[in-house]
Design a protein around this motif. Structure first.
Motif, PDB file in Angstrom:
ATOM      1  N   SER A 200       0.783  -1.192   0.000  1.00 21.34           N
ATOM      2  CA  SER A 200       0.000   0.000   0.000  1.00 21.34           C
ATOM      3  C   SER A 200       0.827   1.259   0.000  1.00 21.34           C
ATOM      4  O   SER A 200       1.804   1.263   0.659  1.00 21.34           O
ATOM      5  CB  SER A 200      -0.741   0.052   1.243  1.00 21.34           C
ATOM      6  OG  SER A 200      -1.779  -0.394   1.581  1.00 21.34           O
TER       7      SER A 200
ATOM      8  N   SER B  45       0.423   2.884   2.316  1.00 20.08           N
ATOM      9  CA  SER B  45       1.101   1.646   2.262  1.00 20.08           C
ATOM     10  C   SER B  45       1.795   1.654   0.933  1.00 20.08           C
ATOM     11  O   SER B  45       2.296   0.659   0.594  1.00 20.08           O
ATOM     12  CB  SER B  45       0.131   0.540   2.313  1.00 20.08           C
ATOM     13  OG  SER B  45      -0.656   0.631   3.446  1.00 20.08           O
TER      14      SER B  45
ATOM     15  N   SER C 284       3.414  -3.954   2.643  1.00 19.29           N
ATOM     16  CA  SER C 284       2.709  -5.195   2.922  1.00 19.29           C
ATOM     17  C   SER C 284       1.779  -5.026   4.104  1.00 19.29           C
ATOM     18  O   SER C 284       2.018  -4.234   5.000  1.00 19.29           O
ATOM     19  CB  SER C 284       3.719  -6.289   3.228  1.00 19.29           C
ATOM     20  OG  SER C 284       3.071  -7.442   3.691  1.00 19.29           O
ATOM     21  N   GLU C 285       0.716  -5.837   4.112  1.00 20.27           N
ATOM     22  CA  GLU C 285      -0.231  -5.820   5.225  1.00 20.27           C
ATOM     23  C   GLU C 285       0.237  -6.757   6.340  1.00 20.27           C
ATOM     24  O   GLU C 285      -0.339  -6.803   7.400  1.00 20.27           O
ATOM     25  CB  GLU C 285      -1.609  -6.316   4.728  1.00 20.27           C
ATOM     26  CG  GLU C 285      -2.217  -5.472   3.626  1.00 20.27           C
ATOM     27  CD  GLU C 285      -2.807  -4.182   4.131  1.00 20.27           C
ATOM     28  OE1 GLU C 285      -3.042  -4.075   5.338  1.00 20.27           O
ATOM     29  OE2 GLU C 285      -3.025  -3.283   3.327  1.00 20.27           O
TER      30      GLU C 285
ATOM     31  N   SER D 141      -5.738   0.249   3.070  1.00 19.48           N
ATOM     32  CA  SER D 141      -6.103  -0.474   1.855  1.00 19.48           C
ATOM     33  C   SER D 141      -7.495  -1.084   2.005  1.00 19.48           C
ATOM     34  O   SER D 141      -8.015  -1.229   3.114  1.00 19.48           O
ATOM     35  CB  SER D 141      -5.087  -1.585   1.582  1.00 19.48           C
ATOM     36  OG  SER D 141      -5.246  -2.630   2.533  1.00 19.48           O
TER      37      SER D 141
ATOM     38  N   LEU E   8      -8.053  -4.126   1.565  1.00 20.02           N
ATOM     39  CA  LEU E   8      -7.852  -5.368   2.319  1.00 20.02           C
ATOM     40  C   LEU E   8      -7.989  -5.095   3.810  1.00 20.02           C
ATOM     41  O   LEU E   8      -8.630  -5.855   4.544  1.00 20.02           O
ATOM     42  CB  LEU E   8      -6.482  -5.978   2.009  1.00 20.02           C
ATOM     43  CG  LEU E   8      -6.137  -7.241   2.806  1.00 20.02           C
ATOM     44  CD1 LEU E   8      -7.133  -8.361   2.527  1.00 20.02           C
ATOM     45  CD2 LEU E   8      -4.719  -7.711   2.499  1.00 20.02           C
ATOM     46  N   ARG E   9      -7.392  -3.992   4.280  1.00 15.82           N
ATOM     47  CA  ARG E   9      -7.507  -3.619   5.692  1.00 15.82           C
ATOM     48  C   ARG E   9      -8.966  -3.347   6.066  1.00 15.82           C
ATOM     49  O   ARG E   9      -9.419  -3.698   7.150  1.00 15.82           O
ATOM     50  CB  ARG E   9      -6.640  -2.384   5.946  1.00 15.82           C
ATOM     51  CG  ARG E   9      -6.499  -1.966   7.403  1.00 15.82           C
ATOM     52  CD  ARG E   9      -5.747  -2.971   8.246  1.00 15.82           C
ATOM     53  NE  ARG E   9      -4.413  -3.250   7.784  1.00 15.82           N
ATOM     54  CZ  ARG E   9      -3.333  -2.508   8.030  1.00 15.82           C
ATOM     55  NH1 ARG E   9      -3.446  -1.408   8.730  1.00 15.82           N
ATOM     56  NH2 ARG E   9      -2.156  -2.879   7.588  1.00 15.82           N
TER      57      ARG E   9
ATOM     58  N   GLU F 197      -5.165  -4.884  -1.807  1.00 16.09           N
ATOM     59  CA  GLU F 197      -3.995  -4.226  -1.205  1.00 16.09           C
ATOM     60  C   GLU F 197      -3.563  -3.002  -2.004  1.00 16.09           C
ATOM     61  O   GLU F 197      -2.913  -2.105  -1.467  1.00 16.09           O
ATOM     62  CB  GLU F 197      -2.789  -5.178  -1.140  1.00 16.09           C
ATOM     63  CG  GLU F 197      -2.976  -6.379  -0.251  1.00 16.09           C
ATOM     64  CD  GLU F 197      -3.388  -7.611  -1.028  1.00 16.09           C
ATOM     65  OE1 GLU F 197      -2.720  -8.645  -0.895  1.00 16.09           O
ATOM     66  OE2 GLU F 197      -4.402  -7.550  -1.777  1.00 16.09           O
TER      67      GLU F 197
END
Length: 351
Positions: free
Chosen positions: A2, A5, A9-10, A127, A129-130, A173
């Protein structure tokens, strides 16, 4: 990865052994870049090629995301390519209205591990994803999904129709909300004063912070195990399982991470895209164009609306991951049109 980010990376951390000649640049909070213009505030994320830091721009009194590339030659080349693409994107969108991340500046930074190319990008939030994780992998309200899809499609239309750029790695992401889910983590909204010099005796940033991060993660795992145990005993209640209230979250979002992007008429790689978002023509090696991004977009829309990935292929005894992926697609959509594949596929796969 991201931007904010951008492309961090997450998960986990980048590891100690990558801080060496040709690798990452070790950053400490308060470190200065570009002759003192940018001052590192905290780490936002990391990727295979770079680490990303929140930085304070002393010239514009603003916060930015500072992406610092590894110094080895192949990473420098990758960064030069990304800078070319991002510069082209920014040139065509002076009003910053196309929902694609904006490149603000770029420069070289010399460190003990070599010379690193650095990109300065607008600061963005979490992101998608988050956001999915924050919502406990539950379905997001469809009106929110439609809103996010509108912004993603605006960005894709700009990239495809106006610029001729294929992203090639669209996934949750690589789409960032314009602001953070937690307002306290947003440097603009939190009201915190910027750090303008390195804290005395601090062990922030760079390699040393990895030790602290791993200790924190170990403590989190211990707490999670206790919670899990309590949950199995019927103590945890329903809060953990229910969806979060996301009404106050700004759903505007932007496409980020152009490290793998290409021009439609100048492609670099045959195998593109992260597995779960990979289009059938890529698996079948039949050539690709803008439609591969649209396939990934549809997979993302499904994931936002349901909390589940549309395709999660796995290899097994007697069949490959590609074969399972194609089989999953055909379960959903029917047989592949013959024109899609240049490979000699069994008739069972084809119309």
């Amino acid at each position: 990865m991201s931007c904010s980010s951008s492309s961090g990376s997450e998960e986990d951390d980048e590891g100690f052994d990558s801080y060496r000649k040709g690798g990452y640049h070790a950053v400490r909070i308060g470190d200065q870049f570009a002759g003192g213009r940018y001052i590192a505030q905290r780490k936002l994320g990391w990727g295979q090629f770079s680490t990303v830091w929140l930085a304070y721009d002393t010239t514009n009194s603003s916060y930015v995301a500072l992406k610092i590339q590894k110094s080895a030659a192949q990473f420098v080349q990758a960064a030069l390519h990304e800078i070319d693409v991002l510069s082209y994107i920014a040139k065509g969108d002076p009003s910053n209205s196309k929902y694609v991340v904006q490149l603000i500046d770029h420069f070289k930074h010399a460190g003990p591990n070599g010379q690193h190319l650095c990109m300065v990008l607008e600061f963005l939030g979490d992101s998608l994803l988050r956001l999915i994780k924050y919502n406990h992998y539950k379905c997001l309200p469809l009106n929110k999904v439609r809103e996010m899809c509108k912004y993603i499609l605006t960005g894709l239309d700009y990239l495809h129709r106006e610029l001729g750029i294929i992203h090639t790695d669209l996934k949750p992401e690589n789409i960032l909300l314009v602001s953070t889910i937690d307002a306290a983590k947003d440097p603009f909204k939190s009201g915190q004063s910027p750090i303008l010099e390195r804290p005395e005796g601090g062990i922030n940033g760079g390699v040393t912070s990895l030790i602290e991060k791993r200790l924190r993660r170990r403590a989190k795992r211990a707490v999670a195990k206790i919670s899990e145990k309590r949950s199995s005993m019927g103590v945890a209640g329903d809060e953990q399982k229910s969806t979060r209230n996301i009404d106050g979250i700004d759903m505007r979002c932007k496409i980020v991470d152009f490290g793998n992007a290409c021009w439609a008429d100048k492609q670099f790689a045959e195998e593109i895209q992260t597995r779960q978002y990979r289009a059938p023509e890529v698996i079948l090696q039949s050539g690709y164009s803008f439609s591969v991004d649209m396939w990934s977009f549809a997979c993302i829309a499904f994931e936002l609306a349901t909390g589940d990935m549309l395709f999660t292929p796995k290899g097994g005894q007697g069949f490959s991951e590609d074969e399972d992926h194609l089989a999953l697609m055909m379960e959903l959509l029917g047989k592949m049109p013959r024109k899609v594949s240049t490979l000699p596929l069994p008739n069972v796969f084809l119309e």
